[in-house]
Design an enzyme around this catalytic site. Structure first.
Site, short mmCIF file in Angstrom:
data_model
loop_
_atom_site.label_atom_id
_atom_site.label_comp_id
_atom_site.label_asym_id
_atom_site.label_seq_id
_atom_site.Cartn_x
_atom_site.Cartn_y
_atom_site.Cartn_z
N GLN A 28 -14.52 -1.85 5.03
CA GLN A 28 -14.78 -0.74 5.94
C GLN A 28 -13.52 0.11 6.07
O GLN A 28 -13.54 1.16 6.71
CB GLN A 28 -15.18 -1.28 7.32
CG GLN A 28 -16.44 -2.12 7.30
CD GLN A 28 -16.62 -2.85 8.63
OE1 GLN A 28 -17.22 -2.33 9.56
NE2 GLN A 28 -16.11 -4.06 8.72
N ASN A 29 -12.44 -0.38 5.48
CA ASN A 29 -11.15 0.30 5.66
C ASN A 29 -11.02 1.48 4.70
O ASN A 29 -11.46 1.42 3.56
CB ASN A 29 -10.00 -0.68 5.44
CG ASN A 29 -10.06 -1.82 6.42
OD1 ASN A 29 -10.72 -1.71 7.45
ND2 ASN A 29 -9.39 -2.92 6.11
N CYS B 292 -15.50 18.38 -1.28
CA CYS B 292 -15.95 19.75 -1.04
C CYS B 292 -17.36 19.69 -0.45
O CYS B 292 -18.26 19.06 -1.03
CB CYS B 292 -15.96 20.54 -2.35
SG CYS B 292 -16.67 22.19 -2.14
N CYS C 213 -10.18 25.06 -1.85
CA CYS C 213 -10.83 24.02 -2.64
C CYS C 213 -10.70 24.36 -4.12
O CYS C 213 -10.97 25.50 -4.52
CB CYS C 213 -12.30 23.94 -2.24
SG CYS C 213 -13.25 22.87 -3.32
N TYR D 81 -6.91 12.99 10.43
CA TYR D 81 -6.90 12.31 9.13
C TYR D 81 -5.62 12.60 8.34
O TYR D 81 -5.19 11.76 7.55
CB TYR D 81 -8.18 12.63 8.33
CG TYR D 81 -9.37 11.96 8.98
CD1 TYR D 81 -9.57 10.58 8.85
CD2 TYR D 81 -10.24 12.66 9.80
CE1 TYR D 81 -10.62 9.95 9.50
CE2 TYR D 81 -11.30 12.04 10.45
CZ TYR D 81 -11.48 10.68 10.29
OH TYR D 81 -12.50 10.03 10.94
N ALA E 70 -5.15 -12.89 9.53
CA ALA E 70 -5.56 -12.83 8.12
C ALA E 70 -4.48 -13.33 7.17
O ALA E 70 -4.79 -14.04 6.20
CB ALA E 70 -5.95 -11.39 7.77
N HIS F 170 -16.85 2.98 3.84
CA HIS F 170 -16.60 4.04 4.83
C HIS F 170 -15.70 5.15 4.30
O HIS F 170 -15.17 5.94 5.07
CB HIS F 170 -15.99 3.44 6.11
CG HIS F 170 -16.96 2.64 6.91
ND1 HIS F 170 -16.60 1.85 7.99
CD2 HIS F 170 -18.30 2.50 6.81
CE1 HIS F 170 -17.66 1.26 8.50
NE2 HIS F 170 -18.71 1.62 7.79
N THR G 107 -13.05 -8.05 11.23
CA THR G 107 -13.92 -6.98 11.74
C THR G 107 -14.59 -7.45 13.02
O THR G 107 -14.99 -8.61 13.14
CB THR G 107 -14.95 -6.50 10.68
OG1 THR G 107 -15.81 -5.53 11.29
CG2 THR G 107 -15.77 -7.62 10.09
N SER G 108 -14.70 -6.50 13.97
CA SER G 108 -15.24 -6.85 15.29
C SER G 108 -16.77 -6.94 15.27
O SER G 108 -17.37 -7.38 16.25
CB SER G 108 -14.80 -5.83 16.32
OG SER G 108 -15.28 -4.54 15.96
N1 APR Z 1 -6.08 -10.73 11.20
C1 APR Z 1 -7.43 -10.77 11.23
N2 APR Z 1 -8.17 -10.10 12.12
C2 APR Z 1 -7.52 -9.38 13.04
C3 APR Z 1 -6.12 -9.28 13.08
C4 APR Z 1 -5.39 -10.01 12.11
N3 APR Z 1 -4.06 -9.99 12.06
N4 APR Z 1 -5.79 -8.47 14.11
C5 APR Z 1 -6.93 -8.08 14.67
N5 APR Z 1 -7.99 -8.62 14.05
C6 APR Z 1 -9.42 -8.44 14.31
C7 APR Z 1 -9.77 -8.16 15.76
O1 APR Z 1 -9.93 -9.39 16.48
C8 APR Z 1 -11.10 -7.42 15.63
O2 APR Z 1 -12.19 -8.33 15.58
O3 APR Z 1 -9.82 -7.27 13.62
C9 APR Z 1 -10.97 -6.73 14.26
C10 APR Z 1 -10.79 -5.22 14.33
O4 APR Z 1 -11.93 -4.66 14.91
P1 APR Z 1 -12.15 -3.08 14.99
O5 APR Z 1 -10.94 -2.42 15.54
O6 APR Z 1 -13.44 -2.85 15.69
O7 APR Z 1 -12.24 -2.62 13.46
P2 APR Z 1 -13.47 -2.73 12.45
O8 APR Z 1 -14.35 -3.89 12.78
O9 APR Z 1 -12.92 -2.66 11.08
O10 APR Z 1 -14.25 -1.39 12.75
C11 APR Z 1 -15.40 -1.09 11.99
O11 APR Z 1 -15.66 1.01 13.05
O12 APR Z 1 -14.48 2.67 13.99
C12 APR Z 1 -15.25 2.36 12.91
O13 APR Z 1 -15.30 3.25 10.75
C13 APR Z 1 -14.48 2.51 11.63
O14 APR Z 1 -14.44 1.03 9.74
C14 APR Z 1 -14.35 1.09 11.14
C15 APR Z 1 -15.54 0.39 11.80
#
Ligand code: APR
Length: 244
Positions: free
Chosen positions: A92-93, A118, A137, A55, A220, A110, A178-179
């Site tokens: 989630q970011n 702490c 701390c 981190y 995006a 998240h 998001t995936s």
């Molecule tokens: N614009 C839009 N989407 C995009 C781009 C882009 N330029 N590049 C990649 N992606 C998409 C991918 O196709 C995928 O579907 O972003 C998504 C990223 O997926 P992940 O890596 O799985 O990230 P996320 O869905 O945010 O993960 C969720 O999982 O690991 C944990 O806590 C962590 O918050 C995170 C959570």
């Protein structure tokens, strides 16, 4: 009449074009860092130095002046200021790019990389430096009590009641970059749809979740500004809820 409201869920994809790696791409963060070691409470108990190091690197990256909000973050901030109803961004970011772009109605479900917590007192502090097991701390004056203010696998995301409250009232739900692999965020679209929201997905790669009625394929920085323009010029109607 109730103002039409929008809930936007964002994932790592919205920050990809700002230079922050996603998690599950071929060269993604989880490729070189085993989740169980760096993103679980058990991993932190076993090797806190490794977890702090992971981190610390993420924190240093977001403090790099080269990492800035992109056109998609800025478009969502514009949506919040120009749309006639409330707009909520649930991210989630753990980066701070939405707030730097100007989003105010923002939920970091998240956690946040620029905060530390702490374990003894649950107090949360701003943190712009590297942390180690030796760091003191400022609330309990001990070392070894600080942990990243991050929700790890197996922990409950933040502000869930508030998120479900907004989802239940949303006219429109938009999922960006998001995936859909991680719950509870992955289940928001189904909940929003059942409560009557129109659901739109923005992603270069479809998740094939049938609850999305509209899919905008692309990155995006291109698709989000286009969608925001459409929304500002055309306030959507609420669907009839599918579940009474
Ligand atoms: N614009 C839009 N989407 C995009 C781009 C882009 N330029 N590049 C990649 N992606 C998409 C991918 O196709 C995928 O579907 O972003 C998504 C990223 O997926 P992940 O890596 O799985 O990230 P996320 O869905 O945010 O993960 C969720 O999982 O690991 C944990 O806590 C962590 O918050 C995170 C959570």
């Amino acid at each position: 009449m109730e103002s039409p409201s929008i809930v936007v869920l964002t994932g790592a994809g919205i920050s990809a074009e700002s230079g922050i790696k996603t998690f599950r791409a071929g060269d993604g963060l989880w490729e070189n860092h085993p989740i169980d070691k760096v993103a679980t409470p058990e991993g932190f108990r076993k090797d806190p130095s490794l977890v702090h190091q992971f981190y610390n690197e993420r924190r240093a990256q977001i403090l790099d002046p080269a990492i800035t909000p992109n056109a998609a973050h800025k478009a969502l901030a514009q949506l919040e200021s120009d749309y006639p109803g409330p707009v909520w961004v649930v991210t989630q970011n753990i980066d701070n790019l939405h707030e730097r772009a100007g989003s105010k109605n923002l939920i970091h479900m998240h956690g946040e990389i620029l905060k530390i917590r702490c374990k003894k007192t649950e107090q949360v502090f701003a943190c712009h430096e590297s942390i180690s097991t030796e760091s003191n701390c400022s609330c309990c004056q001990r070392s070894g009590t600080l942990r990243p203010h991050i929700v790890w696998f197996g922990e409950m995301p933040f502000q869930m009641d508030e998120i479900y409250h907004h989802l239940g009232k949303a006219h429109l739900f938009i999922s960006i970059g998001t995936s859909g692999n991680v719950y509870p965020a992955a289940g928001f679209v189904e909940h929003a749809r059942e409560c009557g929201a129109r659901c739109i997905e923005v992603n270069p790669n479809p998740t094939y979740n049938p609850n999305f009625e509209d899919f905008r394929q692309g990155v995006a920085t291109v698709e989000v500004p286009k969608l925001v323009n459409e929304l500002i010029n055309n306030v959507p109607k609420r669907n009839t809820p599918e579940i009474p």
